[in-house]
Design a protein around this motif. Structure first.
Motif, PDB file in Angstrom:
ATOM      1  N   MET A   1      40.993  56.887  39.855  1.00  0.00           N
ATOM      2  CA  MET A   1      39.797  56.576  40.593  1.00  0.00           C
ATOM      3  C   MET A   1      38.713  57.715  40.170  1.00  0.00           C
ATOM      4  SD  MET A   1      39.648  56.414  44.601  1.00  0.00           S
ATOM      5  CE  MET A   1      40.974  55.768  44.488  1.00  0.00           C
ATOM      6  N   GLU A  27      35.142  53.717  41.103  1.00  0.00           N
ATOM      7  CA  GLU A  27      35.561  52.604  39.850  1.00  0.00           C
ATOM      8  C   GLU A  27      37.119  52.754  39.716  1.00  0.00           C
ATOM      9  OE1 GLU A  27      33.080  54.477  36.619  1.00  0.00           O
ATOM     10  OE2 GLU A  27      31.785  53.096  36.666  1.00  0.00           O
ATOM     11  N   TRP A  28      37.365  51.668  39.061  1.00  0.00           N
ATOM     12  CA  TRP A  28      38.984  51.606  38.722  1.00  0.00           C
ATOM     13  C   TRP A  28      38.989  50.879  37.232  1.00  0.00           C
ATOM     14  CZ3 TRP A  28      42.681  47.147  39.346  1.00  0.00           C
ATOM     15  CH2 TRP A  28      42.073  45.851  39.567  1.00  0.00           C
ATOM     16  N   ASN A  30      40.378  48.187  35.454  1.00  0.00           N
ATOM     17  CA  ASN A  30      40.843  46.800  35.816  1.00  0.00           C
ATOM     18  C   ASN A  30      41.790  46.448  34.609  1.00  0.00           C
ATOM     19  OD1 ASN A  30      41.107  44.069  36.338  1.00  0.00           O
ATOM     20  ND2 ASN A  30      39.093  43.644  36.194  1.00  0.00           N
ATOM     21  N   PHE A  41      33.958  48.756  42.025  1.00  0.00           N
ATOM     22  CA  PHE A  41      33.990  48.047  43.122  1.00  0.00           C
ATOM     23  C   PHE A  41      33.150  48.229  44.594  1.00  0.00           C
ATOM     24  CE2 PHE A  41      37.808  51.022  42.925  1.00  0.00           C
ATOM     25  CZ  PHE A  41      37.790  51.246  44.366  1.00  0.00           C
ATOM     26  N   LYS A  98      35.013  41.703  42.925  1.00  0.00           N
ATOM     27  CA  LYS A  98      35.667  42.767  42.463  1.00  0.00           C
ATOM     28  C   LYS A  98      36.485  43.581  43.160  1.00  0.00           C
ATOM     29  CE  LYS A  98      32.371  43.158  38.572  1.00  0.00           C
ATOM     30  NZ  LYS A  98      31.463  44.090  37.734  1.00  0.00           N
ATOM     31  N   PHE A  99      35.929  43.651  44.461  1.00  0.00           N
ATOM     32  CA  PHE A  99      36.746  44.610  45.679  1.00  0.00           C
ATOM     33  C   PHE A  99      38.033  43.982  45.966  1.00  0.00           C
ATOM     34  CE2 PHE A  99      37.849  45.358  49.991  1.00  0.00           C
ATOM     35  CZ  PHE A  99      37.977  46.328  49.991  1.00  0.00           C
ATOM     36  N   LYS A 101      39.584  41.883  44.278  1.00  0.00           N
ATOM     37  CA  LYS A 101      40.585  41.955  43.100  1.00  0.00           C
ATOM     38  C   LYS A 101      41.196  43.342  43.078  1.00  0.00           C
ATOM     39  CE  LYS A 101      39.200  40.614  39.018  1.00  0.00           C
ATOM     40  NZ  LYS A 101      38.400  40.290  37.661  1.00  0.00           N
ATOM     41  N   TRP A 102      40.372  44.517  43.306  1.00  0.00           N
ATOM     42  CA  TRP A 102      41.149  45.673  43.386  1.00  0.00           C
ATOM     43  C   TRP A 102      42.007  45.872  44.420  1.00  0.00           C
ATOM     44  CZ3 TRP A 102      40.877  49.089  47.463  1.00  0.00           C
ATOM     45  CH2 TRP A 102      41.304  50.366  47.309  1.00  0.00           C
ATOM     46  N   TYR A 105      45.145  44.048  43.616  1.00  0.00           N
ATOM     47  CA  TYR A 105      46.080  44.835  42.797  1.00  0.00           C
ATOM     48  C   TYR A 105      46.727  46.024  43.326  1.00  0.00           C
ATOM     49  CZ  TYR A 105      45.294  42.594  38.343  1.00  0.00           C
ATOM     50  OH  TYR A 105      45.586  41.616  37.225  1.00  0.00           O
ATOM     51  N   GLN A 106      46.238  46.659  44.389  1.00  0.00           N
ATOM     52  CA  GLN A 106      46.868  47.605  45.192  1.00  0.00           C
ATOM     53  C   GLN A 106      48.151  46.967  45.863  1.00  0.00           C
ATOM     54  OE1 GLN A 106      45.212  50.619  44.428  1.00  0.00           O
ATOM     55  NE2 GLN A 106      44.163  48.912  43.490  1.00  0.00           N
ATOM     56  N   TYR A 184      44.367  36.067  43.832  1.00  0.00           N
ATOM     57  CA  TYR A 184      44.245  37.032  44.331  1.00  0.00           C
ATOM     58  C   TYR A 184      44.574  37.000  46.062  1.00  0.00           C
ATOM     59  CZ  TYR A 184      41.778  38.119  39.949  1.00  0.00           C
ATOM     60  OH  TYR A 184      41.454  38.123  38.555  1.00  0.00           O
TER      61      TYR A 184
END
Length: 338
Positions: A1, A27-28, A30, A41, A98-99, A101-102, A105-106, A184
């Motif tokens: 991060m 950011e991350w 992806n 995100f 995008k958030f 999606k983030w 993935y967490q 998602y």
């Protein structure tokens, strides 16, 4: 991060003064980006305030406040050693997908176990936003800015809508016709959808073409199988979906919900009548189908790789390799970060 676009002046930002002027984004990396580039995100909040309820020792916290996802992080975590205080980020409508999606993935990287830094308010909002979008066939951005209590009311309205057999049929057809809608969706959202698809007011068969045997509530049964077969990412995910087969996604009893699925798939006629000479393969084969499904699912996620439908060749390749991406567990600028 990391934070992008923040200059060295941020190091003087000890204690996060309310009148500080900073710009940037969190950011991350992806896993779905072929170039493995960082992407934002959430943006730095315009007002660095409103950190109520954030524990002093929390390195990262995700909340849902007044219809907006907020991410709070230690400055040192984002900027580097020596920075003090906390940074506050907000997710605007352009970054909402995008958030989402983030956040997914967490959950995936943790194999769908509870994450302390994702507060209940944020998780519930993500669950409900996904449920409304899939149920109504709309974009998740349509509900941007809706407060948590309003989301709850809207979910109740949609659930009441599914009291009608025609709406349950439309839900099944919508799921079958949109292969990406559930990509998602967290387990709780998928459980809510299956809960609705399992409902049978004995008029459904008439609304679905008077099918009997294999054709009895065919679309609803196929939609349930589609959710479990295509979008169960791990065995834990699949079990969680069934465990959360409730109207609001709350945790239920796995064994009771499995029995409910078995009864539903055995039905071959209205009022659960046993028609002589008419059988439903859906019911006869459900246990074998489910056992086969769980046998081919991963025990653990392949972290750092893009998620794939569980009925795809790419999924099987990731499962058989059984390893995380080399960059996922590394450190430095080339690393993936959970």
């Amino acid at each position: 991060m990391r934070v992008a676009g923040v200059d060295a002046g941020l190091n003087a930002f000890a204690g996060l003064k309310a009148d500080a002027e900073i710009k940037g984004a969190i950011e991350w990396r992806n896993p779905e980006d072929k170039k493995k580039a960082f992407e934002a995100f959430a943006n730095v909040a315009p007002a660095v305030a409103g950190l109520a309820g954030i524990g002093g020792n929390a390195k990262l916290t995700v909340q849902y406040v007044d219809g907006v996802f907020k991410v709070h992080a230690d400055a040192g975590l984002c900027v580097g050693l020596g920075a003090e205080g906390k940074l506050s980020f907000e997710v605007n409508v352009k970054l909402l997908l995008k958030f989402i999606k983030w956040l997914f993935y967490q959950l995936y990287h943790a194999n769908f176990k509870r994450l302390d830094y994702i507060q209940e308010s944020a998780f519930n909002a993500a669950r409900d936003l996904a449920y409304l979008a899939i149920s109504l066939g709309e974009s998740v951005e349509k509900r941007f800015g809706m407060a948590a209590d309003k989301l709850t009311v809207k979910v109740r309205e949609v659930n009441a809508m599914f009291d009608e057999a025609e709406e349950r049929q439309r839900l099944a057809q919508r799921i079958l016709s949109d292969p990406e809608a559930l990509r998602y969706a967290p387990p709780e959202t998928k459980g809510m959808l299956i809960h609705q698809l399992c409902n049978d007011g004995n008029i459904d068969w008439a609304k679905s073409g008077f099918g009997l045997g294999d054709n009895f509530l065919r679309d609803q049964k196929l939609a349930i199988q589609y959710i479990l077969r295509r979008w169960s990412h791990t065995r834990t995910d699949c079990r969680n979906v069934i465990q959360h087969m409730t109207a609001n996604g709350r945790k239920g009893n796995y064994e009771e919900n499995m029995a409910r699925l078995q009864r539903f798939f055995r039905e071959e006629a209205p009022f659960n009548r046993d028609l002589p000479g008419v059988d439903s393969r859906h019911g006869e084969d459900f246990d074998a189908w489910y056992n086969q499904l769980t046998a081919m699912l991963m025990d653990e996620p392949t972290r750092g790789f893009p998620i794939m439908p569980s009925d795809s060749i790419q999924y099987a390749m990731q499962r058989d390799a059984g390893m995380d991406h080399p960059l996922f567990a590394s450190t430095g600028d080339r690393a993936f970060y959970a």
